[in-house]
Design an enzyme around this catalytic site. Structure first.
Site, PDB file in Angstrom:
ATOM      1  N   HIS A 154      -5.961   6.748  -3.222  1.00  0.00           N
ATOM      2  CA  HIS A 154      -7.142   5.970  -2.310  1.00  0.00           C
ATOM      3  C   HIS A 154      -6.556   5.197  -1.172  1.00  0.00           C
ATOM      4  O   HIS A 154      -6.959   4.861  -0.422  1.00  0.00           O
ATOM      5  CB  HIS A 154      -7.725   4.705  -3.518  1.00  0.00           C
ATOM      6  CG  HIS A 154      -6.893   3.547  -3.560  1.00  0.00           C
ATOM      7  ND1 HIS A 154      -5.628   3.622  -4.622  1.00  0.00           N
ATOM      8  CD2 HIS A 154      -6.755   2.533  -2.983  1.00  0.00           C
ATOM      9  CE1 HIS A 154      -5.205   2.494  -4.690  1.00  0.00           C
ATOM     10  NE2 HIS A 154      -5.427   1.627  -3.947  1.00  0.00           N
ATOM     11  N   ASP A 155      -4.954   4.948  -1.229  1.00  0.00           N
ATOM     12  CA  ASP A 155      -4.600   4.331  -0.093  1.00  0.00           C
ATOM     13  C   ASP A 155      -3.358   5.312   0.670  1.00  0.00           C
ATOM     14  O   ASP A 155      -2.918   4.775   1.327  1.00  0.00           O
ATOM     15  CB  ASP A 155      -3.644   3.400  -0.577  1.00  0.00           C
ATOM     16  CG  ASP A 155      -4.490   1.856  -0.416  1.00  0.00           C
ATOM     17  OD1 ASP A 155      -5.611   1.888   0.184  1.00  0.00           O
ATOM     18  OD2 ASP A 155      -4.030   0.834  -1.046  1.00  0.00           O
TER      19      ASP A 155
ATOM     20  N   HIS B  96       0.777  -1.110   0.173  1.00  0.00           N
ATOM     21  CA  HIS B  96       0.047   0.141   0.215  1.00  0.00           C
ATOM     22  C   HIS B  96       0.862   1.325  -0.029  1.00  0.00           C
ATOM     23  O   HIS B  96       0.901   1.765   1.171  1.00  0.00           O
ATOM     24  CB  HIS B  96      -0.953  -0.014   1.163  1.00  0.00           C
ATOM     25  CG  HIS B  96      -2.159  -1.039   1.099  1.00  0.00           C
ATOM     26  ND1 HIS B  96      -2.956  -1.145   0.258  1.00  0.00           N
ATOM     27  CD2 HIS B  96      -2.091  -2.217   1.762  1.00  0.00           C
ATOM     28  CE1 HIS B  96      -3.564  -2.483   0.519  1.00  0.00           C
ATOM     29  NE2 HIS B  96      -3.120  -2.882   1.295  1.00  0.00           N
ATOM     30  N   ASN B  97       1.590   1.464  -1.225  1.00  0.00           N
ATOM     31  CA  ASN B  97       2.421   2.497  -1.182  1.00  0.00           C
ATOM     32  C   ASN B  97       2.078   3.541  -2.523  1.00  0.00           C
ATOM     33  O   ASN B  97       1.356   3.147  -3.028  1.00  0.00           O
ATOM     34  CB  ASN B  97       3.774   2.049  -1.325  1.00  0.00           C
ATOM     35  CG  ASN B  97       4.168   0.918  -2.376  1.00  0.00           C
ATOM     36  OD1 ASN B  97       3.618   1.119  -3.509  1.00  0.00           O
ATOM     37  ND2 ASN B  97       4.767   0.009  -1.971  1.00  0.00           N
ATOM     38  N   PHE B  98       2.978   4.531  -2.828  1.00  0.00           N
ATOM     39  CA  PHE B  98       2.473   5.435  -3.994  1.00  0.00           C
ATOM     40  C   PHE B  98       2.593   4.775  -5.100  1.00  0.00           C
ATOM     41  O   PHE B  98       1.909   4.708  -6.217  1.00  0.00           O
ATOM     42  CB  PHE B  98       3.697   6.379  -4.088  1.00  0.00           C
ATOM     43  CG  PHE B  98       3.288   7.413  -5.003  1.00  0.00           C
ATOM     44  CD1 PHE B  98       2.294   8.209  -5.118  1.00  0.00           C
ATOM     45  CD2 PHE B  98       4.434   7.364  -6.157  1.00  0.00           C
ATOM     46  CE1 PHE B  98       2.201   9.268  -6.150  1.00  0.00           C
ATOM     47  CE2 PHE B  98       4.041   8.314  -7.223  1.00  0.00           C
ATOM     48  CZ  PHE B  98       2.824   9.193  -7.297  1.00  0.00           C
ATOM     49  N   ARG B  99       3.483   3.506  -5.383  1.00  0.00           N
ATOM     50  CA  ARG B  99       3.349   2.828  -6.581  1.00  0.00           C
ATOM     51  C   ARG B  99       2.293   2.002  -6.707  1.00  0.00           C
ATOM     52  O   ARG B  99       1.820   1.903  -8.021  1.00  0.00           O
ATOM     53  CB  ARG B  99       4.689   1.903  -6.802  1.00  0.00           C
ATOM     54  CG  ARG B  99       6.229   2.355  -6.717  1.00  0.00           C
ATOM     55  CD  ARG B  99       7.318   1.270  -6.577  1.00  0.00           C
ATOM     56  NE  ARG B  99       8.237   1.842  -6.036  1.00  0.00           N
ATOM     57  CZ  ARG B  99       8.514   2.017  -4.735  1.00  0.00           C
ATOM     58  NH1 ARG B  99       7.461   1.899  -4.020  1.00  0.00           N
ATOM     59  NH2 ARG B  99       9.782   2.588  -4.402  1.00  0.00           N
ATOM     60  N   HIS B 100       1.823   1.562  -5.937  1.00  0.00           N
ATOM     61  CA  HIS B 100       0.407   0.889  -5.942  1.00  0.00           C
ATOM     62  C   HIS B 100      -0.686   1.917  -6.093  1.00  0.00           C
ATOM     63  O   HIS B 100      -1.353   1.558  -7.136  1.00  0.00           O
ATOM     64  CB  HIS B 100       0.038   0.276  -4.518  1.00  0.00           C
ATOM     65  CG  HIS B 100      -1.360  -0.209  -4.456  1.00  0.00           C
ATOM     66  ND1 HIS B 100      -1.964  -1.223  -5.126  1.00  0.00           N
ATOM     67  CD2 HIS B 100      -2.396   0.394  -3.735  1.00  0.00           C
ATOM     68  CE1 HIS B 100      -3.419  -1.315  -4.945  1.00  0.00           C
ATOM     69  NE2 HIS B 100      -3.337  -0.203  -3.892  1.00  0.00           N
TER      70      HIS B 100
END
Length: 97
Positions: free
Chosen positions: A83-84, A43-47
């Site tokens: 979103h995360d 759940h990071n920026f890449r996701h």
């Protein structure tokens, strides 16, 4: 690098032009989003970027873009990216009290 790619999504969909969002504002916004993400394994920026890219492809290639207003698309792309934000990095089982 992902920050610039994310800004490019807004430009590719015509959202930056339609809503009068200049390049510096886009980059500053996406940078601010990136800073709010934690460096978790998933759940990071890449996701967030990956979900944004998927939303972009759905809008561009599936016909979804013809069913939504430009404001809907702006909301979809932005919410997909963010979103995360501030996700604690644990599964839902750990969040149930």
């Amino acid at each position: 690098e992902l920050i610039l790619y994310a800004a490019d999504v807004y430009k590719a969909l015509g959202l930056a032009k339609r809503f009068g969002i200049d390049e510096a504002t886009l980059v500053n916004f996406v940078s601010a989003v990136e800073k709010r993400y934690h460096e978790h394994p998933f759940h990071n920026f890449r996701h967030g970027f990956s979900v944004m890219q998927t939303a972009y492809l759905l809008v561009r290639d599936s016909g979804l873009g013809e069913l939504l207003t430009e404001l809907d698309i702006l909301a979809l792309i932005t919410s997909a990216l963010a979103h995360d934000i501030d996700h604690p990095g644990v599964s839902n089982d750990h969040l149930i009290f």
